[in-house]
Design a protein around this motif. Structure first.
Motif, mmCIF file in Angstrom:
data_model
loop_
_atom_site.group_PDB
_atom_site.id
_atom_site.type_symbol
_atom_site.label_atom_id
_atom_site.label_comp_id
_atom_site.label_asym_id
_atom_site.label_seq_id
_atom_site.Cartn_x
_atom_site.Cartn_y
_atom_site.Cartn_z
ATOM 1 N N ILE A 113 1.300 -1.438 0.020
ATOM 2 C CA ILE A 113 0.123 -0.082 0.518
ATOM 3 C C ILE A 113 0.807 1.372 -0.343
ATOM 4 C CG2 ILE A 113 -1.449 1.703 0.893
ATOM 5 C CD1 ILE A 113 -2.584 -1.425 0.165
ATOM 6 N N GLN A 116 -11.000 -5.826 2.582
ATOM 7 C CA GLN A 116 -11.593 -4.887 1.775
ATOM 8 C C GLN A 116 -10.933 -5.702 0.078
ATOM 9 O OE1 GLN A 116 -12.086 -1.182 1.055
ATOM 10 N NE2 GLN A 116 -14.055 -0.627 3.433
ATOM 11 N N LEU A 117 -9.347 -5.656 0.180
ATOM 12 C CA LEU A 117 -9.214 -6.999 -0.958
ATOM 13 C C LEU A 117 -9.110 -7.903 -1.326
ATOM 14 C CD1 LEU A 117 -6.834 -7.076 -3.052
ATOM 15 C CD2 LEU A 117 -5.285 -8.070 -0.952
ATOM 16 N N LYS A 158 -6.040 5.741 5.131
ATOM 17 C CA LYS A 158 -6.869 5.621 4.189
ATOM 18 C C LYS A 158 -7.723 4.942 5.566
ATOM 19 C CE LYS A 158 -6.651 7.646 0.276
ATOM 20 N NZ LYS A 158 -7.497 8.970 0.195
ATOM 21 N N LEU A 159 -7.502 3.500 5.679
ATOM 22 C CA LEU A 159 -8.247 2.163 6.053
ATOM 23 C C LEU A 159 -7.253 1.567 7.392
ATOM 24 C CD1 LEU A 159 -10.267 1.232 3.548
ATOM 25 C CD2 LEU A 159 -11.419 2.135 5.562
ATOM 26 N N ARG A 161 -1.833 4.796 3.071
ATOM 27 C CA ARG A 161 -1.456 4.021 4.558
ATOM 28 C C ARG A 161 -3.157 4.202 5.271
ATOM 29 N NH1 ARG A 161 4.170 1.777 5.266
ATOM 30 N NH2 ARG A 161 4.327 1.044 3.136
ATOM 31 N N GLU A 208 -8.911 -3.678 7.679
ATOM 32 C CA GLU A 208 -9.471 -3.651 7.189
ATOM 33 C C GLU A 208 -9.694 -3.613 5.537
ATOM 34 O OE1 GLU A 208 -12.867 -3.144 8.505
ATOM 35 O OE2 GLU A 208 -14.049 -2.615 6.385
ATOM 36 N N VAL A 209 -8.549 -2.703 5.646
ATOM 37 C CA VAL A 209 -7.798 -2.763 4.102
ATOM 38 C C VAL A 209 -7.585 -4.646 3.456
ATOM 39 C CG1 VAL A 209 -5.574 -2.898 2.333
ATOM 40 C CG2 VAL A 209 -6.672 -0.865 4.072
ATOM 41 N N LEU A 241 -9.219 2.222 -2.814
ATOM 42 C CA LEU A 241 -8.210 2.950 -2.246
ATOM 43 C C LEU A 241 -7.917 4.476 -2.199
ATOM 44 C CD1 LEU A 241 -7.460 2.432 0.287
ATOM 45 C CD2 LEU A 241 -5.092 1.713 0.346
ATOM 46 N N TYR A 259 -7.001 -2.742 -6.130
ATOM 47 C CA TYR A 259 -8.123 -2.163 -5.777
ATOM 48 C C TYR A 259 -7.712 -0.888 -5.016
ATOM 49 C CZ TYR A 259 -9.061 -1.198 -0.451
ATOM 50 O OH TYR A 259 -9.694 -1.217 0.898
ATOM 51 N N ILE A 260 -5.919 -0.787 -5.348
ATOM 52 C CA ILE A 260 -5.484 0.682 -4.577
ATOM 53 C C ILE A 260 -5.991 1.338 -5.566
ATOM 54 C CG2 ILE A 260 -3.524 1.822 -4.976
ATOM 55 C CD1 ILE A 260 -1.317 -0.909 -3.994
#
Ligand code: ATP
Ligand code: MG
Length: 431
Positions: free
Chosen positions: A346, A362-363, A353-354, A351, A358-359, A392, A387-388
């Motif tokens: 990430i 979500q991934l 953000k979440l 970093r 949780e990252v 994100l 995802y990024i």
């Protein structure tokens, strides 16, 4: 002069002395203040910077500050999710020697949000239901340990994302009382307070045009009663069955574990002829998956996140033929080969953000959607870059909001797929 200033704190941080206690809190210069979203309250609460952290300062009376500080310390010891008390500061005086209010200092709960900051324009019924469900779990946990809250509301709760759901934290313990155990009447009383307060809070939002037209405040607020009752019954209810159905004991334990609770003691009684068995879970404790994940990997996550991560660990175990290996060893391998590389990938600026767990959750979800969409198994690395870039990057920071001007500010962010993505568009900030 502030010479008589008195600080009570378990982990005294000398930097506390550098804050301008001789000024009323509403006059503190901007340089001290951290602008973060905050719930509605009677007392003045402001966030300030302290040794690289953010603290919440509440101006109140001497007595209330001390009482709430002690109560929060007790709740922390009992492992209840609540804000962490740091200090009580009394004997404040201004430059001319006039007395100022005492304050309670708590640590700002990282990645937590007040309910009004969890959505952007309008609160949707499903988000509201998830908030209320999280609050029901918190209330049950508090009641299990004998805590009567007395002021249950969305405003007195902070929420953290928890793998598509929310985890609720108690923020305001001012009205709470700890007993040896609560009577049904006390529990019902708290539940009624919760229902009425939530209905009021949702109607307020409705009056401001901030709820989706599909959302009915009464239905949602009644939801807390239903969610609370079913959870309470599952956790504490006695169950009788024929002694030939002993497997039902294991079933009950499994059900409780699935709900995220552990049983400290299970009372089992058989009748005289040994024909019926009656079981009664005695003390239950939340955080089953959380504790297992912590034990195996050292990761501290929320309950649903932990469940999600453990599922991924299970599929890793199956995929790489690690069944029958030492569980901790496999967990270590998964951590080093799967989880950590993802988190390291990430970009640094994203970093905040979440939370990492949780990252990761979500991934996994993102990969699932991609795989469905493209009818193939999308590798994790490929899903990660997608995802990024598509999710994100477009979220607002939830760790801290860095020095925005006071008042309302707008983040012009496109809404992109995902659950509550719309929330990133615009939100109000009170300083
Ligand atoms: N440690 C903390 N971390 C994050 N937010 C916090 C913290 N402490 C307080 N807050 C924010 O400040 C708000 C007000 O705090 P609190 O509810 O304790 O004040 P209050 O004046 O006692 O409220 P009430 O009006 O219910 O009596 C909370 O809703 C929350 O948003
Ligand atoms: Mg409050």
């Amino acid at each position: 002069m502030a010479t008589s200033l008195s600080i009570t704190s378990a982990t005294a941080d000398p930097a506390l002395l550098d804050l301008p206690w001789q000024l009323p809190l509403d006059e503190w210069p901007d340089e001290y203040i951290a602008a973060l979203p905050k719930g509605i309250s009677r007392h003045l609460v402001r966030f300030a910077h302290l040794s690289g952290h953010v603290i919440a300062i509440k101006e109140t009376t001497d007595e209330m500050a001390k009482r709430e500080y002690e109560m929060l310390r007790t709740l922390q010891r009992l492992d209840v999710p609540c804000v962490d008390p740091l200090a009580v500061i009394t004997n404040r005086t201004d430059a001319s020697g006039d007395p100022l209010n005492s304050v309670l200092v708590t640590r700002h709960l990282k990645f937590s949000l007040p309910y009004r900051a969890l959505f952007s324009q309008q609160l949707r019924p499903d988000t509201a239901t998830r908030l209320v469900d999280a609050l029901a779990v918190l209330l049950v946990r508090l009641h299990v340990i004998g805590f009567f809250w007395g002021d249950v509301s969305l405003s007195n709760t902070l929420f953290r994302r928890d793998a598509g759901a929310f985890a609720a934290y108690l923020v305001d313990a001012e009205t709470g009382q700890l007993y040896d155990g609560l009577s049904n009447g006390q529990r019902e009383n708290d539940l009624e307070i919760a229902r009425v307060n939530i209905a009021g809070e949702l109607m307020d939002l409705e009056a401001g045009g901030r709820v989706d037209e599909e959302l009915d405040p009464i239905t949602v607020s009644n939801g807390i009663v239903a969610a609370y009752r079913s959870l309470w019954k599952e956790l504490t209810g006695a169950e009788s069955f024929n002694s030939s159905e002993r497997w039902r004991i294991n079933e009950r334990v499994d059900r409780l574990n699935d709900l995220g609770f552990d049983i400290e003691e299970l009372a089992i009684k058989t009748t005289e002829g040994g024909t019926t068995v009656r079981i009664q879970p005695k003390v239950v404790d939340a955080g089953h998956h959380q504790r297992r994940l912590l034990r195996l990997t050292g990761l501290d996550a929320q309950e649903n996140q932990a469940r999600r991560l453990l599922n991924d660990l299970d599929s890793y175990t199956a995929k790489y033929g690690r069944k029958g290996y030492d569980e901790e060893m496999v967990a270590h391998e998964w951590l080093a080969k799967v989880f950590e590389p993802v988190i390291r990938a990430i970009p640094r600026d994203l970093r905040g953000k979440l939370e990492p767990a949780e990252v990761f959750h979500q991934l996994l979800e993102h990969r699932w959607f991609m795989s469905q969409d493209q009818s193939r198994d999308v590798p994790l690395a490929e899903a990660l870059s997608s995802y990024i870039d598509t999710v994100l990057r477009h979220r607002r920071d939830e760790a801290t909001v860095i020095d925005p001007p006071t008042g309302t500010f707008t983040l012009p962010i496109p809404t992109q797929g995902g659950d509550d993505a719309g929330e990133a568009a615009d939100w109000r900030l009170t300083v």
